[in-house]
Design an enzyme around this catalytic site. Structure first.
Site, mmCIF file in Angstrom:
data_model
loop_
_atom_site.group_PDB
_atom_site.id
_atom_site.type_symbol
_atom_site.label_atom_id
_atom_site.label_comp_id
_atom_site.label_asym_id
_atom_site.label_seq_id
_atom_site.Cartn_x
_atom_site.Cartn_y
_atom_site.Cartn_z
ATOM 1 N N TYR A 98 0.824 -1.202 0.000
ATOM 2 C CA TYR A 98 0.000 0.000 0.000
ATOM 3 C C TYR A 98 0.866 1.262 0.000
ATOM 4 C CZ TYR A 98 -4.219 -2.758 0.681
ATOM 5 O OH TYR A 98 -5.255 -3.642 0.509
ATOM 6 N N GLU A 140 -7.865 -8.004 5.213
ATOM 7 C CA GLU A 140 -6.940 -8.980 4.631
ATOM 8 C C GLU A 140 -6.163 -9.721 5.716
ATOM 9 O OE1 GLU A 140 -6.732 -5.899 0.969
ATOM 10 O OE2 GLU A 140 -4.864 -6.297 2.036
#
Length: 392
Positions: A98, A140
């Site tokens: 990310y 996740e």
């Protein structure tokens, strides 16, 4: 929750950013892949990049999340977040990725919007991004922790290959390490990673169709289009019994709810695969639930898993099966020729509907179900490829 100052900035700049988000997404991917070509080679779907659907999906997801933050700050878009997180988990996305995305996304925003990106604007949109990233990472992490799969990828040996139609095959595979098959829910999928002739390791998702506890089973349609499917074509041309495939753990947020309420399972084309998985689960558990099974296809010849559809419906004591063909090749009821018309079917009160197929099919059936009084929250759908509908 978005800070008050950032919420005000996002509300003011959302029209401008939203209007440019498609261009921002395109520039972002150009920058990302220039800096990290291995991501295009081994992680992202090159076909979706080529036809632009991945860029559109990313743009829609960012705009939808930002809109939700300012319009419904106490109600996160859980459906969208779960859909994306399950796909990410099936690819093995890690939290540190990310940061890579943030670097190139904000470089793209600055390039496209120029001087309009003040320090306050950049800070506000960065806050939006990290709220999205943190939400996805949390889901996740939970999915990884709950999985009984040893690692992201695991070798499976193909122990069966069966022709379904001219362009669809079913593969049966067992873990090469001899350890148990991971648990899965009816409707879930696995990612399949293959090495292509140019050395790329491309990944695609395929719905699990069988109920065997010693193997996994999935059906692959040889995708034709612009471009043709790289992985599906490889599996059709090159994979035979005895070969090894790398598979992920099962993931997917559209799964059959437990309970005794009535269900509608509706599919079109290769969208039959998660529905076969759900029907198989219902049949294997001798479910007494009312089941309305609907499938649409071009013809009998293109209908993958056709015989199994009939067999599973017959096994269920309270199930009915209904098939529509656009161009039947044999004698076929006139009222089942053409497009699906749910107005001709008995849909019990309290039905939960599960849909899978091309976007026009999903839109048409959702509209029909809403007309029949099925609440929107009770209509769930799976779509293969980037979710162009959910991100709107």
């Amino acid at each position: 929750m978005l800070s008050a100052k950032s919420a005000e900035t996002i509300r003011a700049t959302l029209p401008a950013v939203g209007g440019a988000i498609a261009e921002i997404s395109s520039v972002f991917y150009d920058k990302l892949f220039a800096a990290h070509p291995e991501l295009l080679r081994d992680l992202f779907n090159r076909g979706n990049q080529a036809n632009g659907t991945q860029q559109q999906a990313l743009a829609g997801a960012i705009a939808a999340f930002a809109t939700a933050l300012v319009e419904n700050p106490d109600t996160p878009p859980e459906t969208m977040l779960n859909r994306i997180a399950h796909k990410h988990a099936s690819l093995g996305i890690a939290r540190d990725q990310y940061y890579v995305v943030h670097t190139h996304l904000f470089a793209a925003i600055s390039e496209v919007l120029g001087e309009a990106v003040t320090d306050d604007v950049a800070a506000a949109w960065s806050e939006v991004y990290w709220l999205l990233a943190d939400s996805l990472s949390s889901i996740e992490d939970r999915l990884y922790a709950e999985s009984d799969h040893p690692g992201t990828w695991r070798d499976y040996r193909v122990v069966g290959r069966y022709a379904e139609t001219d362009d669809a095959i079913t593969l049966l595979a067992r873990p090469a390490d001899g350890l148990p098959v991971p648990s899965r829910l009816p409707g879930q999928y696995v990612s399949v990673q293959v090495e292509l002739p140019d050395g790329a390791r491309q990944i695609r998702q395929y719905s699990l169709t069988g109920t065997r506890t010693d193997a996994v089973e999935f059906t692959v349609k040889n995708a034709r289009g612009t471009p043709d499917g790289e992985v599906s074509g490889h599996l059709h041309r090159h994979v035979t019994e005895g070969d090894l495939l790398q598979l992920s753990a099962p993931f997917g947020d559209v799964t059959l709810d437990e309970g005794d309420g009535p269900v509608l399972l509706a599919s079109a084309g290769i969208g039959c695969t998660p529905m076969i998985g759900m029907l198989g689960h219902l049949a294997s558990t001798d479910s007494p639930r009312q089941v309305v099974a609907v499938h649409a296809d071009r013809s009998e010849r293109t209908h993958a898993r056709r015989a199994e559809f009939d067999q599973l419906v017959t096994k269920l004591p309270n199930a009915t099966g209904h098939v529509w063909y656009e161009a039947p090749e044999a004698e076929h009821p006139g009222d089942r020729t053409g497009l699906v018309d749910l107005s001709t079917l008995n849909i019990p009160e309290g039905t939960t509907a599960y849909l899978c197929g091309p976007l026009p099919f999903l839109r048409a059936l959702r509209a029909q179900l809403l007309d029949r009084g099925v609440p929107a929250d009770d209509i769930r759908y799976e779509v293969f490829g980037p979710d162009m509908w959910l991100a709107r």
